[in-house]
Design a protein around this motif. Structure first.
Motif, PDB file in Angstrom:
ATOM      1  N   UNK A 176      31.944  46.231  34.162  1.00 49.48           N
ATOM      2  CA  UNK A 176      33.400  46.111  34.153  1.00 49.48           C
ATOM      3  C   UNK A 176      33.849  45.434  35.445  1.00 49.48           C
ATOM      4  N   UNK A 177      34.496  44.274  35.316  1.00 45.85           N
ATOM      5  CA  UNK A 177      34.871  43.423  36.465  1.00 45.85           C
ATOM      6  C   UNK A 177      33.767  43.446  37.528  1.00 45.85           C
ATOM      7  N   UNK A 178      32.541  43.069  37.150  1.00 47.64           N
ATOM      8  CA  UNK A 178      31.384  43.303  38.028  1.00 47.64           C
ATOM      9  C   UNK A 178      31.282  42.343  39.210  1.00 47.64           C
ATOM     10  N   UNK A 179      30.780  42.883  40.295  1.00 46.42           N
ATOM     11  CA  UNK A 179      30.399  42.089  41.462  1.00 46.42           C
ATOM     12  C   UNK A 179      28.990  41.559  41.239  1.00 46.42           C
ATOM     13  N   UNK A 180      28.695  40.403  41.852  1.00 46.90           N
ATOM     14  CA  UNK A 180      27.329  39.910  41.850  1.00 46.90           C
ATOM     15  C   UNK A 180      27.045  38.781  40.875  1.00 46.90           C
ATOM     16  N   UNK A 181      28.058  38.334  40.126  1.00 51.65           N
ATOM     17  CA  UNK A 181      27.853  37.228  39.189  1.00 51.65           C
ATOM     18  C   UNK A 181      28.587  35.985  39.673  1.00 51.65           C
ATOM     19  N   UNK A 182      29.857  36.137  40.075  1.00 50.50           N
ATOM     20  CA  UNK A 182      30.616  35.046  40.693  1.00 50.50           C
ATOM     21  C   UNK A 182      31.481  35.635  41.802  1.00 50.50           C
ATOM     22  N   UNK A 183      32.035  34.764  42.621  1.00 48.65           N
ATOM     23  CA  UNK A 183      33.001  35.169  43.647  1.00 48.65           C
ATOM     24  C   UNK A 183      34.304  34.391  43.465  1.00 48.65           C
ATOM     25  N   UNK A 184      35.379  34.977  43.976  1.00 46.02           N
ATOM     26  CA  UNK A 184      36.671  34.309  43.928  1.00 46.02           C
ATOM     27  C   UNK A 184      36.815  33.267  45.018  1.00 46.02           C
ATOM     28  N   UNK A 185      37.963  32.635  45.045  1.00 44.35           N
ATOM     29  CA  UNK A 185      38.273  31.605  46.041  1.00 44.35           C
ATOM     30  C   UNK A 185      38.347  32.232  47.436  1.00 44.35           C
ATOM     31  N   UNK A 186      37.546  31.746  48.396  1.00 39.62           N
ATOM     32  CA  UNK A 186      37.502  32.379  49.725  1.00 39.62           C
ATOM     33  C   UNK A 186      38.849  32.399  50.443  1.00 39.62           C
ATOM     34  N   UNK A 187      39.607  31.314  50.335  1.00 40.01           N
ATOM     35  CA  UNK A 187      40.903  31.254  51.016  1.00 40.01           C
ATOM     36  C   UNK A 187      41.868  32.261  50.413  1.00 40.01           C
ATOM     37  N   UNK A 188      41.904  32.346  49.090  1.00 39.01           N
ATOM     38  CA  UNK A 188      42.765  33.329  48.437  1.00 39.01           C
ATOM     39  C   UNK A 188      42.367  34.746  48.816  1.00 39.01           C
ATOM     40  N   UNK A 189      41.068  34.997  48.865  1.00 39.96           N
ATOM     41  CA  UNK A 189      40.591  36.339  49.219  1.00 39.96           C
ATOM     42  C   UNK A 189      41.002  36.703  50.636  1.00 39.96           C
ATOM     43  N   UNK A 190      40.929  35.744  51.539  1.00 39.43           N
ATOM     44  CA  UNK A 190      41.338  36.040  52.914  1.00 39.43           C
ATOM     45  C   UNK A 190      42.831  36.333  52.982  1.00 39.43           C
ATOM     46  N   UNK A 191      43.638  35.489  52.354  1.00 36.29           N
ATOM     47  CA  UNK A 191      45.089  35.618  52.465  1.00 36.29           C
ATOM     48  C   UNK A 191      45.624  36.849  51.730  1.00 36.29           C
ATOM     49  N   UNK A 192      45.005  37.199  50.611  1.00 28.97           N
ATOM     50  CA  UNK A 192      45.551  38.242  49.759  1.00 28.97           C
ATOM     51  C   UNK A 192      44.795  39.567  49.822  1.00 28.97           C
ATOM     52  N   UNK A 193      43.630  39.569  50.469  1.00 29.56           N
ATOM     53  CA  UNK A 193      42.829  40.803  50.567  1.00 29.56           C
ATOM     54  C   UNK A 193      42.560  41.160  52.025  1.00 29.56           C
ATOM     55  N   UNK A 194      41.842  40.291  52.718  1.00 34.91           N
ATOM     56  CA  UNK A 194      41.411  40.607  54.087  1.00 34.91           C
ATOM     57  C   UNK A 194      42.612  40.699  55.030  1.00 34.91           C
ATOM     58  N   UNK A 195      43.482  39.718  54.989  1.00 31.90           N
ATOM     59  CA  UNK A 195      44.611  39.685  55.916  1.00 31.90           C
ATOM     60  C   UNK A 195      45.542  40.895  55.757  1.00 31.90           C
ATOM     61  N   UNK A 196      45.995  41.229  54.544  1.00 34.99           N
ATOM     62  CA  UNK A 196      46.875  42.410  54.439  1.00 34.99           C
ATOM     63  C   UNK A 196      46.191  43.700  54.870  1.00 34.99           C
TER      64      UNK A 196
END
Length: 288
Positions: free
Chosen positions: A149-169
């Motif tokens: 279910x929404x598994x990790x380890x097959x693909x990754x999202x856009x690095x810039x989006x992940x930084x701006x919307x996940x890591x930064x907040x």
């Protein structure tokens, strides 16, 4: 004792919330703390004895009660073994395993062996999906069917989006303790609001060394070795593991990809309605 929490009181608060969620679930349960080569591991065991076994693995920075809440309807039809993943904010030992080798698979095989589980259904949510894959790669003979279910380890999202919307907040929330940054993060992750998860994660993100590590992607050579039927439930608006991209790669690497489902308008953490769809899919697939 080494701990990822910044104090005894904050760990006690996590434990209090753990049991608050667990005891409010409409289930009866037992707990087992078992020794493994890799660390003491807690399991919550529920569902009718004698029913087919199902092993449930939760997401990063989470715990067994939250996974059980999302998949609670499975506990009416299966004997469910919900595992507290090592090194996460739960009751298992605070040790994080190597994601680059088969350590997670060896750990899981020890647990399956300890309980004598055979012909088991394996359900992994996000990081739990990655651990499920590692289990299949190491030794899949005890697993009958796997649901990712929404598994990790097959693909990754856009690095810039992940930084701006996940890591930064998250960084801003830890620095300022302003809930607007926590809400910013949660709005990107959760399809619908969940007040308990917000409170639980607030404690974790402020007082715990959160796990922001990224799992390596499964190699095609590894995936081709898997003979167990694999079912994938992906979310269209998942920032971490975008659903269409995930399904596209899964179709090229898994030899026994039994089913793929794309949940439209769903984010990484599914809504109650999509969780019900998912549990129904799992139940029907196992009973075929």
């Amino acid at each position: 004792m080494n701990t990822f929490f910044n104090g005894l009181d904050t760990r006690k608060e996590m434990i209090r919330m753990y049991y608050q969620k667990l005891d409010k679930l409409p289930i009866s349960y037992e707990q087992k703390m078992i020794e493994t080569t890799f660390g003491d591991t807690n399991l919550v065991i529920t569902g009718p004895e004698g029913k087919p076994p199902l092993v449930l693995l939760h997401d990063t920075n989470s715990c067994a009660p939250l996974a059980l809440e999302s998949m609670v309807e499975l506990t009416y039809h299966f004997r469910v073994y919900a595992i507290d993943v090592l090194g996460q904010p739960n009751l298992s030992e605070e040790l994080r395993l190597n994601m680059k080798d088969n350590t997670y698979g060896k750990w899981m095989y020890e647990i399956l062996s300890r309980f004598g589980l055979q012909n088991t259904s394996l359900v992994g949510i996000s990081r739990g999906g990655f651990i499920a894959l590692k289990t299949l790669i190491f030794d899949e003979k005890r697993i009958a069917r796997t649901f990712l279910i929404t598994p990790e380890g097959i693909v990754n999202g856009n690095p810039l989006q992940l930084f701006m919307k996940v890591i930064l907040p998250l960084k801003m929330y830890r620095a300022t303790k302003s809930t607007k940054y926590l809400n910013w993060f949660l709005e990107e992750f959760y399809t619908e609001e969940n007040e308990f998860s917000k409170a639980f994660l607030s404690n974790v993100y402020l007082h715990y060394k959160i796990d922001l590590s990224k799992a390596p992607l499964i190699r095609k050579k590894e995936a081709l070795q898997i003979k167990t039927p694999v079912h994938i439930i992906a979310a269209e608006k998942d920032l971490l593991f975008p659903g269409k991209k995930l399904i596209k790669r899964a179709n090229t690497i898994f030899p026994l990809l039994s089913e793929v489902v794309l949940l439209r308008n769903s984010k990484h953490i599914l809504s109650k309605q999509d969780n019900r769809k998912t549990t129904e899919l799992i139940r029907n697939s196992i009973w075929l």
